[in-house]
Design a protein around this motif. Sequence first.
Motif, mmCIF file in Angstrom:
data_model
loop_
_atom_site.group_PDB
_atom_site.id
_atom_site.type_symbol
_atom_site.label_atom_id
_atom_site.label_comp_id
_atom_site.label_asym_id
_atom_site.label_seq_id
_atom_site.Cartn_x
_atom_site.Cartn_y
_atom_site.Cartn_z
ATOM 1 N N GLN A 6 0.942 -1.491 0.202
ATOM 2 C CA GLN A 6 0.124 0.115 0.209
ATOM 3 C C GLN A 6 0.607 0.741 0.260
ATOM 4 O OE1 GLN A 6 -2.255 -0.798 3.519
ATOM 5 N NE2 GLN A 6 -3.579 -1.088 2.032
ATOM 6 N N ARG A 15 -6.004 0.898 -3.575
ATOM 7 C CA ARG A 15 -6.301 0.121 -2.743
ATOM 8 C C ARG A 15 -6.050 -1.389 -2.944
ATOM 9 N NH1 ARG A 15 -7.417 2.250 2.040
ATOM 10 N NH2 ARG A 15 -8.746 1.340 3.127
ATOM 11 N N GLU A 16 -7.676 -1.131 -4.753
ATOM 12 C CA GLU A 16 -7.479 -2.645 -4.972
ATOM 13 C C GLU A 16 -6.086 -3.195 -5.512
ATOM 14 O OE1 GLU A 16 -11.281 -0.595 -4.198
ATOM 15 O OE2 GLU A 16 -9.421 -0.241 -5.541
ATOM 16 N N GLU A 19 -4.084 -5.407 -3.200
ATOM 17 C CA GLU A 19 -4.280 -6.283 -3.068
ATOM 18 C C GLU A 19 -4.347 -7.499 -3.897
ATOM 19 O OE1 GLU A 19 -9.003 -6.746 -1.045
ATOM 20 O OE2 GLU A 19 -7.984 -5.313 0.227
ATOM 21 N N ASP A 20 -4.413 -6.735 -4.928
ATOM 22 C CA ASP A 20 -4.192 -7.403 -6.413
ATOM 23 C C ASP A 20 -2.533 -7.650 -5.690
ATOM 24 O OD1 ASP A 20 -6.259 -6.209 -8.546
ATOM 25 O OD2 ASP A 20 -6.138 -8.081 -6.785
#
Lengths: 174, 387
Positions: A6, A15-16, A19-20
């Motif tokens: 992050q 943000r997404e 996570e990916d």
Amino acid sequence: MLRYVQRRLDGPGGREGAEDVVAEAMTVAWRRVDDLPVDPDDARAWLFGIARTCLLNHRRAAGRRAALGVRLTEVEQVSGSGAPHPLARDSSADLVAARVDLARAWSALTEGEQDVLALAVFEGLDSTRAGRVLGITAVAYRLRLSRARAQLRRRLEGAASHANATRYEEISTC
Amino acid sequence: MLTSNRRRDARLNELLRSLDAADGSLTDEQLARKDTALTAILATSPAPLAPRGGTPLRRPVLRWAVPVAAAAGLAFALTMTGGPQGGAPAYASWTPQPRPVDGDTLAVAERACRDGMRDSLDRGGDVPPELRPTLDPASARTVVAEQRGNFLFLAMVAADSSTVQCFFDAADPATVRGSTGALATAGSPTPGRLAPGQVDAGGAGMSGGPEGTYAYTQGRVGPGATGVTIRTEGRTIAATVSDGHFAAWWPSTVDAGMGRGPALAFDVILADGTVVRDARNLSQPPGSQPATLGPRQIGDIARGGGVGEDGEVLTVEGRVGSQVTGVTVHVGSRSGGRTVSATVRAGAFSAEWPRRGSEDLPPLTYDVTLADGTVLRNQQPVGGANR
């Protein structure tokens, strides 16, 4: 690892995207699980190294340079009216100002300097392990860290001399 | 000066940490996504796929991959592989012409194969009724048994038209060294009638045997056939033909982990000596030619699902262009769904993930990684069904 990613992933969808990247990194780590160091701190550094490669792939895909900048939380808002920034809640005006200055100084660092500093400050890695993440020796890492710290101090000193004007500008534009 | 710098650095560290852009703690949604991603990752092989030593890496695995069309009643494809093993030259003793298997050896091998079916079905886990195999191992009869070099291959058909194949070291017919099959379900269609010169065979199956990957095919051939020749992977293989059934196995250079076997062409030899080249295969209707892929494309997507050791899974597989080294599959929405890294090998990719709730065909999008590290997001696959 999500926090590590992050800090180094910016732009829309960060943000997404973070996570990916973590999912990709964990998949790679799982495939290489035989190489996982036994020592937990070594393992952290090993995982960060994998995440770093995945991050660089992401950035290359976006046409970015092969360096990982580290972003800080937005602090400009603390000077504005309206809802107070969470950081401002318990802070004196001086502390808020110091954070604004620091954020400015940080953003003036090169991406490489940010990356080097963040491994020590945010990830809490020692020189050996931070060097491992970057693929350099502990000695080389200490050298880069020392330069990055000096650079940050210099940027802060520069900021201090313009502090009043800067803060005034912020307040007036918010 | 040094001390004052240190003090200042410590203070800066503290201030910097208060400006950390990373989340302090994970939200419930993030935790849920983390668990899902972790489950998906751990459900994949931790990739020690290269041969290491002479013993299997893991116990034989039951893995059913059912084409999505199975909702309309197609059979399961069942793969119970013995896992990769290495060291020895791959099936150097193999011969393109098969030899028959003697009765005593066959009886031992049949028993072992049926026991393997029962064991695998027991380990199949909780399967929804519509996906439950109807195979009764006791009803399985051998339609083809052949020996090539030091290995035996048994092809069996059960009362419900399920087909199961077992692979043995010829010196030890009591121990199944590779087991595969296509298991029927309650909705499976009854096999259709074949005209002379036609065959009905699915694609080549793949499994891991004692000396590495082998491929096989099992099918039916129309009346009056005395021989079936299979052309695949640069080989011309005489299948064993018996009472309208045929089967053969061969050492394969295609990676077994990909689920998708090599392309097959069949020539049928009729009683009068006529050879029907490129015999029509009822399982592969005309026009199902593979898509032409550019070097950066993916295509021929086939989606499926089934039941593995850890419960229900959904699967996707396809082919990749020559420059593609990685495929990331986004299941569901790109922001709220799962991300699954596909295994990419030998011009193909495959991925599977745990099935959640009643989802069958969640939307999939694909990111493609090229050899130079470039990532192409949201790529549209070429060809294939059920993208």
